[in-house]
Each structure stands twice: as C-alpha cells, then as structure tokens.
Scaffold this active site. Sequence first.
Site, PDB file in Angstrom:
ATOM      1  N   GLU A 241     -16.013  -6.807  -0.662  1.00  0.00           N
ATOM      2  CA  GLU A 241     -15.356  -6.810  -1.970  1.00  0.00           C
ATOM      3  C   GLU A 241     -16.204  -7.551  -2.991  1.00  0.00           C
ATOM      4  OE1 GLU A 241     -11.271  -7.680  -2.438  1.00  0.00           O
ATOM      5  OE2 GLU A 241     -10.612  -6.361  -0.817  1.00  0.00           O
ATOM      6  N   GLU A 242     -16.825  -8.650  -2.568  1.00  0.00           N
ATOM      7  CA  GLU A 242     -17.658  -9.418  -3.500  1.00  0.00           C
ATOM      8  C   GLU A 242     -18.816  -8.574  -4.016  1.00  0.00           C
ATOM      9  OE1 GLU A 242     -20.478 -13.430  -3.518  1.00  0.00           O
ATOM     10  OE2 GLU A 242     -18.841 -13.253  -2.067  1.00  0.00           O
ATOM     11  N   ARG A 243     -19.428  -7.802  -3.131  1.00  0.00           N
ATOM     12  CA  ARG A 243     -20.586  -7.001  -3.544  1.00  0.00           C
ATOM     13  C   ARG A 243     -20.173  -5.817  -4.406  1.00  0.00           C
ATOM     14  NH1 ARG A 243     -23.193  -8.042   2.459  1.00  0.00           N
ATOM     15  NH2 ARG A 243     -24.003 -10.100   1.911  1.00  0.00           N
TER      16      ARG A 243
END
Length: 386
Positions: A241-243
């Site tokens: 999700e962060e990427r």
Amino acid sequence: MILTDEHRELQRTVRNFVEQELNPHVEEWEAAGSFPIKEVFRRLGELGLLGISKPEALGGMGLDFSYEAVFLEELGAAHCGGVPLSISVQTSMATPALARFADKALQEEFLSAAIRGDAIASIAVSEPGAGSDVSAITTTAVADGDDYIVNGSKMWITNAPRADFFCTLVNTGGEKAHSNKSLLIIPANSPGVRVGSALHKMGMRASETAPVFFDNVRVPKRYRIGEEGSGFLLQMLQFQEERLAGAALSLKGLENCVSSTIDYVRERQAFGAPLLNNQSVHFALAEMQTEVECLRSLTYRAIESYVNGEDVTTLASMAKLKSGRLTRTIPDQCLQYWGGMGYMEESAINRAYRDLRLTAIGGGADEVMLGIICKLMGILPSRKKQ
C-alpha cells in the site's frame, strides 16, 4: 481503473480541501519547517479522509483502495510535498497493518482515534544501519511476562515529533531474519521513548522528521499486531500500500512541474521569442506529460489488481520504480528550462525538485524495486553459499 461518480465526488472534496485549506498556508509552513498537524488531521478526520479504506465499525468509510488512491492523487496537488507525506504516513504507512491484521481491541484503542484525526500515527521501521534492508534492523523486544521490553532506535521517522503512537518493527527472537520480527504499537508517551531533535532535510520541509529512541520501554504484548514472528511479512504487505500510495501521490506533483514550466516558458523571452517556441522545449514537455500518463496507467492497473485481491508485488514495485525515476528526471529537466529562476528556492520548480527527490528513496529505493522485479522475473542471480 474506472472512476465512478463516487470517485469523482471524492476528488472534488479533496481538491477543494487542498486548494482552500492547504495551499494558502504552504509558504508559511515551509518557512516554519512544520505545519499544525493536529488541526489539519482533525479537519481531515471530520471529512472522513483519514479512514477511506478503513472499517466502518471503527469510523472509516469501508471503501476499497481505489478510493484511497484517488484521495492520494488529489492530495499530491498541494504546493509542497511535506504535508501530503505526513498525511500519507497516517493513512497508507502506519495504519494498514493495524487495520488488516490487529485484533479488535487494538484497533479500537489506536485505529479509531487515527481515523478521527485525534491521534497522529508514525511508522518506525528504518534504522541508522537498516534502511532499504529491513531484515537488518537491530531494535529488540524481549518478552517479560505479559510485556515486551524494547530497546533500540529508529531513524528518519516522519511525524515522530508529533506522534501519539508508532507502528514499530522489532526483533522478538530467533535467528532467521525473516521470522524473528514483530510489529508493535508503541505509544509515544511510554516511559523510555525519546524523540530526538528534528532533522534538517533537503526537501519535505513542512513535515517533521526525527530519530526515535527506545530505552527499556515496556510494551504490553496485546499491542502486537498479528502473531509473534510475523512482523516481516506484515510489513512487506504494508509496503504494498505504501508503494502504491507513493506512485499515486507523485502524479499531480509531476503534472504541476510540467504545467508550471509551460506557464513560465510561455512568458519567458529568449532571443526575441517565447522559450516555449523552441521545438526542443515543447517536444520535451509533451514527452514528459506522456510519461506521467504512462505512470498513471501503470498505477491504476496495479491498484485495480490490488482491489481484486491479486498479488501486486511486481506491479506495485514497477509503479514505485517508475515514479522514482520520473520524480528525478522531470523536475530536473523542467528546472533547466527555468534557468537561474529555477535555482532560487522561492520558485515552484525548486521546491518540487527538492521534495519529489525522496520518492526514489522512501518505501524502498529504486535499486530494491529492481531487485524485487528481477527476482519475480526469475533473472536475479542466486547467492552462492559460503
């Protein structure tokens, strides 16, 4: 990824928030090296924007990640990178594992407050000797009855000076680097937690970043997310999700680079004509915009696959890699067309050049993304055992 009327309505809400409540204050916040994070987060909480893809039972909207991506893309239109970064730490870095894998009691204690904007979250993974190599962290959490005793330090932690809790990766025992780690929620006011002096950064200046030190910090085992030893896997899943968030967040920032440069070179005269009239300039700007659209398509495709429950490790890594590349090349090329004005800190392109540079480092450096892609393509050389 097809945008529905609901997506469009969310876009309008976020766009209005950015234009009316963020951008008018950016110059002041950049100069101060901070922004009123608690006030901004409470406002975001009132609008429901801190819990878009979080469970409704905890105060979230319960929507899929495509809505989160729309939010992040519009947030990236802010006239600085630091404020969107701080917000995305809350929504897409420090809370996904808490929302997906923590038990209900832990969610109610920490996630609900984060969704309302009443608590500031921070992700504490990187260490002075372990940035991209997450397996190399040395912070320990030793079992002591119903608690852990945490010792170690974390570095480059965004939101740390204002954080109410840290989602922290620690070593909880065992020799294997990928199965000896756990994710702990550590309240910032726990005895033994110390936040160091704010770090002076090249960009992202409106966000506050600092080291965090843990000195015999007693943390209840009930603050662990998931099973003991599952932390590395959970953090890798959280990285997805962060990427995806990093790629989505960069889109409008890159478009702002192109559009502001077009405005500048249209007015800037050189040798008796607008600089924009040079074929090398307008061709380059057209190619840059094309690259941004390619990144948008790749990012949307990855997000659609993620929403459909598919393994997006390859696509998310590719989107992160491509955004890391473009956030270096596009601001650099645009700044060149601004000439001496682009070298001045007060110019829009100068701030974009400094802020967007972090994209190729944070959440896994470009080289790490290439390693992941190569491994999944089956072309990464195997390591020979000594």
